[in-house]
Write a protein that holds these residues in place. Sequence first.
Motif, PDB file in Angstrom:
ATOM      1  N   MET A   1      14.153   8.172  -1.149  1.00  0.00           N
ATOM      2  CA  MET A   1      12.804   7.152  -1.268  1.00  0.00           C
ATOM      3  C   MET A   1      11.820   6.916  -2.449  1.00  0.00           C
ATOM      4  SD  MET A   1      13.133   5.240   1.772  1.00  0.00           S
ATOM      5  CE  MET A   1      13.686   4.871   2.878  1.00  0.00           C
ATOM      6  N   ASP A   2      12.059   8.503  -3.497  1.00  0.00           N
ATOM      7  CA  ASP A   2      11.410   8.304  -4.405  1.00  0.00           C
ATOM      8  C   ASP A   2      11.091   7.282  -5.515  1.00  0.00           C
ATOM      9  OD1 ASP A   2      10.390  10.988  -3.340  1.00  0.00           O
ATOM     10  OD2 ASP A   2      12.377  12.280  -4.287  1.00  0.00           O
ATOM     11  N   TRP A   3      12.770   6.283  -5.563  1.00  0.00           N
ATOM     12  CA  TRP A   3      13.016   5.632  -6.356  1.00  0.00           C
ATOM     13  C   TRP A   3      11.915   4.059  -6.174  1.00  0.00           C
ATOM     14  CZ3 TRP A   3      15.255   0.782  -5.082  1.00  0.00           C
ATOM     15  CH2 TRP A   3      15.257   0.659  -3.825  1.00  0.00           C
ATOM     16  N   LEU A   4      11.846   4.095  -4.377  1.00  0.00           N
ATOM     17  CA  LEU A   4      10.795   2.844  -3.807  1.00  0.00           C
ATOM     18  C   LEU A   4       9.185   3.118  -4.154  1.00  0.00           C
ATOM     19  CD1 LEU A   4      12.193   1.991  -0.037  1.00  0.00           C
ATOM     20  CD2 LEU A   4      11.975   0.201  -1.978  1.00  0.00           C
ATOM     21  N   HIS A   5       8.903   4.619  -3.580  1.00  0.00           N
ATOM     22  CA  HIS A   5       7.801   5.428  -4.106  1.00  0.00           C
ATOM     23  C   HIS A   5       7.574   4.916  -5.432  1.00  0.00           C
ATOM     24  CE1 HIS A   5       3.680   7.558  -4.150  1.00  0.00           C
ATOM     25  NE2 HIS A   5       4.436   7.974  -5.128  1.00  0.00           N
ATOM     26  N   ALA A   6       7.795   5.521  -6.462  1.00  0.00           N
ATOM     27  CA  ALA A   6       7.794   4.712  -7.878  1.00  0.00           C
ATOM     28  C   ALA A   6       7.973   3.343  -8.506  1.00  0.00           C
ATOM     29  CB  ALA A   6       8.743   5.483  -8.907  1.00  0.00           C
ATOM     30  N   LEU A   7       8.862   2.876  -7.791  1.00  0.00           N
ATOM     31  CA  LEU A   7       7.944   1.453  -8.012  1.00  0.00           C
ATOM     32  C   LEU A   7       7.146   0.586  -7.599  1.00  0.00           C
ATOM     33  CD1 LEU A   7       9.798  -1.402  -8.415  1.00  0.00           C
ATOM     34  CD2 LEU A   7      11.093  -1.286  -6.534  1.00  0.00           C
ATOM     35  N   PHE A   8       6.902   1.188  -6.243  1.00  0.00           N
ATOM     36  CA  PHE A   8       5.807   0.428  -5.362  1.00  0.00           C
ATOM     37  C   PHE A   8       4.181   0.915  -6.174  1.00  0.00           C
ATOM     38  CE2 PHE A   8       7.847   0.111  -1.105  1.00  0.00           C
ATOM     39  CZ  PHE A   8       8.125  -1.048  -2.020  1.00  0.00           C
ATOM     40  N   VAL A  45       6.403  -4.712   9.927  1.00  0.00           N
ATOM     41  CA  VAL A  45       6.797  -4.653   8.412  1.00  0.00           C
ATOM     42  C   VAL A  45       6.283  -3.552   7.007  1.00  0.00           C
ATOM     43  CG1 VAL A  45       7.989  -5.425   5.803  1.00  0.00           C
ATOM     44  CG2 VAL A  45       8.381  -6.182   8.461  1.00  0.00           C
ATOM     45  N   ALA A  46       5.241  -4.093   7.125  1.00  0.00           N
ATOM     46  CA  ALA A  46       4.213  -3.410   6.028  1.00  0.00           C
ATOM     47  C   ALA A  46       3.375  -2.235   6.833  1.00  0.00           C
ATOM     48  CB  ALA A  46       2.514  -3.951   6.027  1.00  0.00           C
ATOM     49  N   VAL A  47       3.610  -1.646   8.078  1.00  0.00           N
ATOM     50  CA  VAL A  47       3.599  -0.256   8.775  1.00  0.00           C
ATOM     51  C   VAL A  47       4.968   0.401   8.172  1.00  0.00           C
ATOM     52  CG1 VAL A  47       3.109   1.178  10.550  1.00  0.00           C
ATOM     53  CG2 VAL A  47       2.218  -0.950   9.815  1.00  0.00           C
ATOM     54  N   LEU A  48       5.976  -0.001   8.000  1.00  0.00           N
ATOM     55  CA  LEU A  48       7.412   0.602   7.928  1.00  0.00           C
ATOM     56  C   LEU A  48       7.273   0.954   6.383  1.00  0.00           C
ATOM     57  CD1 LEU A  48       9.858  -0.856   9.681  1.00  0.00           C
ATOM     58  CD2 LEU A  48       8.667   1.188  10.677  1.00  0.00           C
ATOM     59  N   VAL A  49       7.159   0.069   5.183  1.00  0.00           N
ATOM     60  CA  VAL A  49       7.293  -0.039   4.448  1.00  0.00           C
ATOM     61  C   VAL A  49       5.456   0.744   4.078  1.00  0.00           C
ATOM     62  CG1 VAL A  49       6.168  -1.471   2.002  1.00  0.00           C
ATOM     63  CG2 VAL A  49       7.839  -2.182   3.641  1.00  0.00           C
ATOM     64  N   SER A  50       4.923   1.013   3.994  1.00  0.00           N
ATOM     65  CA  SER A  50       3.659   1.558   3.454  1.00  0.00           C
ATOM     66  C   SER A  50       3.856   3.631   3.550  1.00  0.00           C
ATOM     67  CB  SER A  50       2.686   1.882   4.409  1.00  0.00           C
ATOM     68  OG  SER A  50       2.940   2.603   6.290  1.00  0.00           O
ATOM     69  N   GLN A  51       4.914   3.794   4.580  1.00  0.00           N
ATOM     70  CA  GLN A  51       5.918   5.276   4.864  1.00  0.00           C
ATOM     71  C   GLN A  51       6.044   6.081   3.434  1.00  0.00           C
ATOM     72  OE1 GLN A  51       5.060   6.456   8.067  1.00  0.00           O
ATOM     73  NE2 GLN A  51       4.611   4.743   7.863  1.00  0.00           N
ATOM     74  N   VAL A  52       6.142   5.196   2.465  1.00  0.00           N
ATOM     75  CA  VAL A  52       7.019   6.067   1.132  1.00  0.00           C
ATOM     76  C   VAL A  52       5.751   5.883   0.351  1.00  0.00           C
ATOM     77  CG1 VAL A  52       9.016   4.353   1.455  1.00  0.00           C
ATOM     78  CG2 VAL A  52       7.774   3.190   0.351  1.00  0.00           C
ATOM     79  N   GLY A  53       4.721   5.619   0.462  1.00  0.00           N
ATOM     80  CA  GLY A  53       3.680   5.576  -0.037  1.00  0.00           C
ATOM     81  C   GLY A  53       2.928   4.100  -0.942  1.00  0.00           C
ATOM     82  N   VAL A  54       2.194   3.620  -0.604  1.00  0.00           N
ATOM     83  CA  VAL A  54       1.696   2.431  -1.183  1.00  0.00           C
ATOM     84  C   VAL A  54       0.108   2.766  -1.391  1.00  0.00           C
ATOM     85  CG1 VAL A  54       1.925   0.378  -1.679  1.00  0.00           C
ATOM     86  CG2 VAL A  54       3.951   1.294  -0.664  1.00  0.00           C
ATOM     87  N   SER A  55      -0.098   2.353  -2.792  1.00  0.00           N
ATOM     88  CA  SER A  55      -1.300   2.153  -2.906  1.00  0.00           C
ATOM     89  C   SER A  55      -1.873   0.406  -3.770  1.00  0.00           C
ATOM     90  CB  SER A  55      -1.648   3.251  -3.888  1.00  0.00           C
ATOM     91  OG  SER A  55      -3.545   2.497  -3.772  1.00  0.00           O
ATOM     92  N   ILE A  56      -2.940  -0.086  -2.575  1.00  0.00           N
ATOM     93  CA  ILE A  56      -3.260  -1.356  -2.414  1.00  0.00           C
ATOM     94  C   ILE A  56      -4.653  -1.397  -3.049  1.00  0.00           C
ATOM     95  CG2 ILE A  56      -3.283  -3.718  -1.884  1.00  0.00           C
ATOM     96  CD1 ILE A  56      -0.521  -3.341  -2.357  1.00  0.00           C
ATOM     97  N   ASP A  57      -4.760  -1.856  -4.244  1.00  0.00           N
ATOM     98  CA  ASP A  57      -6.546  -2.381  -3.882  1.00  0.00           C
ATOM     99  C   ASP A  57      -7.320  -2.889  -2.906  1.00  0.00           C
ATOM    100  OD1 ASP A  57      -8.997  -3.214  -4.979  1.00  0.00           O
ATOM    101  OD2 ASP A  57      -8.573  -3.206  -6.817  1.00  0.00           O
ATOM    102  N   PRO A  58      -7.913  -2.287  -2.263  1.00  0.00           N
ATOM    103  CA  PRO A  58      -9.043  -3.422  -1.105  1.00  0.00           C
ATOM    104  C   PRO A  58      -9.435  -3.926  -1.235  1.00  0.00           C
ATOM    105  CG  PRO A  58      -9.861  -0.854  -2.032  1.00  0.00           C
ATOM    106  CD  PRO A  58      -8.522  -0.875  -2.738  1.00  0.00           C
TER     107      PRO A  58
END
Length: 562
Positions: A1-8, A45-58
């Motif tokens: 999942m590191d590649w997904l974290h890096a992508l996001f 789906v967003a909760v599942l995607v968040s498990q790889v680590g995503v930072s979104i500007d509030p």
Amino acid sequence: MDWLHALFAKSPEIALFLSLAVGYYIGKIQFGKFQLGGVAGSLLVAVLVSQVGVSIDPGVKSVLFALFIYAVGYESGPQFFNSLGKQSIREIILAAVLAISGLATVVVMAKLFGLDKGLAAGIAAGGLTQSAIIGTAGDAIAKLGLAADEVKRLQGNVAVGYAVTYVFGSFGAILVCVNLLPKLMGRSIKEDAVRAEAAMQQGVQVLAPGQQAAAPDLVGRIYQIDAATGLTVNQIEKKHPTASITVERVKRDGKIIETTPQLLLQAGDIVLVVGRRAAMVGIAALFGRELYAVDGMEQTMERRDVVLSNREYHNRTVGDISAKTASEVRHGIYVVQLTRMGKALPMHDETVIQTGDVVTVFGSEQDVKRVSALIGYAIVPSPKTDFVYLGAGLVVGLLIGLLTARIGSIPLTLGSGGGALLSGLLFGWLRARRQTFGAMPNGAVQILKDLGLAGFVVVVGLSSGLQAVQTIKAQGLTLFGVGVVVTILPLVLTMLFGRYVLRYDNTAVFAGALSGSRSANPAFGEILDKAENAIPTVPFAITYALANVFLTLLGPLVVALV
């Protein structure tokens, strides 16, 4: 999942749009009679995607939600202001009942499970999806006179309780308002939305875009004259008592000739006659053989919305205007529909016309231009949005959201959502009153609602999903279970109160009011999707504005009572 974290990390917007695409796909899947819908699907789906680590500007969340709630207000502004009055008492009571039952549920559950003030307030904020509680509860904790470390710990627990319960707070409201409520009522949201819209139109048939009557009221026919020989155009048109037919074109000896009231028709003339179906059926015997198509007899007719601005017609009835308007003014013009603030009016003789009403007329291009200039101004359809008006409306709304009043130490504020909603209502109403500015086509309104709400929910899931799952692992399922109760129980109690005490009998109206009283924006988005019209928006707008005040007050009250 590191590649997904890096992508996001490089492009967090990929996570946002991926959640939207997959979420809406999942939302279309039927599980028996149950369907998640696009908003709830996107949240999961967003909760599942968040498990790889995503930072979104509030700030993205704030912008998307402001666009959504402003568009909702803009669309429902005319109906909202028309609905204010004694008929809004039910919505006021409903919002108060939910706030009181929510407070009682939080306090009781906190006592039962030994939760501290911070966790209890956080669960109230997340379970009731009222983020403003975090601020009001934090202020209240800071004023308890506790040690600095204890204040910091309790304020941190507010965030923990919120993170654990917010996701189900959004999802649970959808389950109750969109799935459970129709079962209690025994009718679907769409069914009652259609019924309410029909009642609002007072029996007037209003066709949706793309629809048309199988037997339209206005028709055109081509005849070859034999029986009407010796009559002028004026005499034929006056054969029907309501003058509901017009001879638009005449062809004689293979040539198109000028059509005047004094023109004497001759045997063999070919005429194009336009009029109301009832008149055409009654007068067909005056003509001769009906023809299918004749070269040169093509006539383009216009249907145009005209805003009535001529004060000469203000506060007069349809019958009076029809009787006192000269025949040469009325010639060739057929009134198809009357609307006021977006609501269709019955075209009865006793219907009173006011300036600002929209008159839909049908006729030839020159006749439509002539009458439009006489009674007001024509609305020119345009696919473009007036971004000056849109931007001004959002600025006004966000400024309103910054205003804060205080009752003692308790701050009262509408917040950016409530401010944008109030501004949207006002600017939508002003647009309906004066349609020379502020245009926003229906398609533009719809995309702002759909993208704004779904994007807002996805950002919430991406931002809170990882923390919520991690906290559940650390704290066990207790906090999550308490949050489920805080989400579901007040909604169910309020739903039963609304059904059996307040006597709500329309599923779409009730669903809008219930979701607004919990400030449940994702649920409201699903309700709009099910209704397929704007019926739920008026009760939602009323209860949502009240909920922003009532639920925000729960922060200090929970801190005081737990």
